[in-house]
Design an enzyme around this catalytic site. Structure first.
Site, mmCIF file in Angstrom:
data_model
loop_
_atom_site.group_PDB
_atom_site.id
_atom_site.type_symbol
_atom_site.label_atom_id
_atom_site.label_comp_id
_atom_site.label_asym_id
_atom_site.label_seq_id
_atom_site.Cartn_x
_atom_site.Cartn_y
_atom_site.Cartn_z
ATOM 1 N N MET A 11 0.867 -1.174 0.000
ATOM 2 C CA MET A 11 0.000 0.000 0.000
ATOM 3 C C MET A 11 0.908 1.230 0.000
ATOM 4 O O MET A 11 1.993 1.210 0.574
ATOM 5 C CB MET A 11 -0.882 0.021 1.254
ATOM 6 C CG MET A 11 -1.885 -1.110 1.347
ATOM 7 S SD MET A 11 -3.209 -1.003 0.145
ATOM 8 C CE MET A 11 -4.163 0.373 0.777
ATOM 9 N N ASN A 12 0.482 2.281 -0.662
ATOM 10 C CA ASN A 12 1.193 3.555 -0.659
ATOM 11 C C ASN A 12 2.503 3.541 -1.433
ATOM 12 O O ASN A 12 3.353 4.396 -1.222
ATOM 13 C CB ASN A 12 1.463 4.021 0.775
ATOM 14 C CG ASN A 12 0.764 5.308 1.092
ATOM 15 O OD1 ASN A 12 0.264 5.978 0.212
ATOM 16 N ND2 ASN A 12 0.715 5.645 2.358
ATOM 17 N N GLU A 84 -5.246 -2.983 -9.171
ATOM 18 C CA GLU A 84 -5.717 -3.857 -8.088
ATOM 19 C C GLU A 84 -5.796 -5.317 -8.540
ATOM 20 O O GLU A 84 -6.766 -6.038 -8.255
ATOM 21 C CB GLU A 84 -7.067 -3.376 -7.551
ATOM 22 C CG GLU A 84 -7.070 -1.948 -7.045
ATOM 23 C CD GLU A 84 -6.187 -1.685 -5.830
ATOM 24 O OE1 GLU A 84 -5.711 -2.646 -5.193
ATOM 25 O OE2 GLU A 84 -5.958 -0.499 -5.522
ATOM 26 N N GLN A 86 -4.460 -7.924 -7.527
ATOM 27 C CA GLN A 86 -4.512 -8.958 -6.484
ATOM 28 C C GLN A 86 -5.920 -9.538 -6.344
ATOM 29 O O GLN A 86 -6.076 -10.664 -5.891
ATOM 30 C CB GLN A 86 -4.021 -8.418 -5.133
ATOM 31 C CG GLN A 86 -4.960 -7.444 -4.437
ATOM 32 C CD GLN A 86 -4.738 -6.002 -4.840
ATOM 33 O OE1 GLN A 86 -3.975 -5.710 -5.759
ATOM 34 N NE2 GLN A 86 -5.399 -5.081 -4.144
ATOM 35 N N GLN A 167 -10.584 -6.272 2.857
ATOM 36 C CA GLN A 167 -11.265 -5.137 3.471
ATOM 37 C C GLN A 167 -10.758 -3.925 2.717
ATOM 38 O O GLN A 167 -9.594 -3.552 2.843
ATOM 39 C CB GLN A 167 -10.931 -5.019 4.954
ATOM 40 C CG GLN A 167 -11.540 -3.785 5.602
ATOM 41 C CD GLN A 167 -11.084 -3.614 7.045
ATOM 42 O OE1 GLN A 167 -11.185 -4.540 7.836
ATOM 43 N NE2 GLN A 167 -10.578 -2.445 7.378
ATOM 44 N N TYR A 174 -4.624 0.944 6.228
ATOM 45 C CA TYR A 174 -3.400 0.190 5.948
ATOM 46 C C TYR A 174 -2.184 1.103 5.926
ATOM 47 O O TYR A 174 -2.272 2.238 5.457
ATOM 48 C CB TYR A 174 -3.493 -0.503 4.583
ATOM 49 C CG TYR A 174 -4.560 -1.562 4.516
ATOM 50 C CD1 TYR A 174 -4.314 -2.854 4.972
ATOM 51 C CD2 TYR A 174 -5.810 -1.269 3.999
ATOM 52 C CE1 TYR A 174 -5.294 -3.823 4.912
ATOM 53 C CE2 TYR A 174 -6.797 -2.234 3.933
ATOM 54 C CZ TYR A 174 -6.533 -3.511 4.392
ATOM 55 O OH TYR A 174 -7.508 -4.474 4.346
ATOM 56 N N CYS A 178 8.037 -2.763 6.960
ATOM 57 C CA CYS A 178 9.012 -3.814 6.702
ATOM 58 C C CYS A 178 8.635 -5.030 7.557
ATOM 59 O O CYS A 178 7.824 -4.932 8.484
ATOM 60 C CB CYS A 178 10.430 -3.341 7.025
ATOM 61 S SG CYS A 178 10.741 -3.069 8.779
#
Length: 192
Positions: A11-12, A84, A86, A167, A174, A178
């Site tokens: 994310m990000n 997206e 995934q 979600q 989110y 690491c």
């Protein structure tokens, strides 16, 4: 020779910005792009590819009824982009391989590697197995300066380690971390 690409990151990490940038580059050259996004991603509205910095573009909704091979054969785009990825099913990933191998159209997919528990998503698993090229889009850990490799789910700013795999959420749900910081936060949560 057309290839199937899987570009993944946490994310990000800028995956949606990259999708929109690539679409813009093709279109600026007068080339046709088909931009797809799974129906399950409704953060900005179903069928919308949007980045956190405000860029957005309408996409074609991928659901269980969409035949991407037939659409690609009819439309004959120069490139197919998937945001997206995934959330794709095995059958949908197999459609992408058919588009690449049979129609000779390059397909570039963008998505998460794993969920908030460190498990592969169905689409990611099959893209890792079938993609011609796999490329990581990198970002840094929320807590330290190491490369982020995991997605940590949070509720009211507190890391959580239980729940459904899917979600839909953004920065409110989110953060990229690491593995070391993920493990530290998980141990802290288990001790409470």
């Amino acid at each position: 020779m057309a290839q199937l690409y899987f570009r993944y990151g946490t994310m990000n990490s800028g995956k949606s910005i990259e999708v929109l940038r690539v679409a813009h580059n093709y279109e600026e050259q007068g080339k046709k792009v088909l931009l797809f996004t799974p129906a399950v991603d409704d953060r900005e509205g179903v069928g919308v590819v949007a980045s956190r910095i405000g860029m957005r573009k309408d996409g074609i909704i991928i659901d269980e009824h969409l035949d991407m091979v037939a659409m690609a054969a009819q439309e004959r785009p120069n490139c197919i982009l998937i945001d997206e990825a995934q959330f794709l099913t095995k059958a949908q990933v197999e459609q992408l391989t058919e588009i690449t191998d049979t129609l000779g159209i390059p397909v570039i997919t963008y998505g998460l590697r794993g969920d908030f528990l460190g498990q592969l998503f169905e689409g990611s698993m099959h893209l890792f197995a079938l993609a011609d090229k796999i490329e990581e889009i990198k970002t840094v850990c929320w807590y330290c300066d190491r490369k982020a490799t995991m997605n940590m789910r949070c509720k009211d700013g507190v890391p959580v380690f239980t729940g459904e795999q899917i979600q839909i959420g953004g920065n409110e749900s989110y953060i990229p971390v690491c593995r070391k910081c993920y493990s530290r936060q998980k141990k802290t949560a288990a001790a409470q």
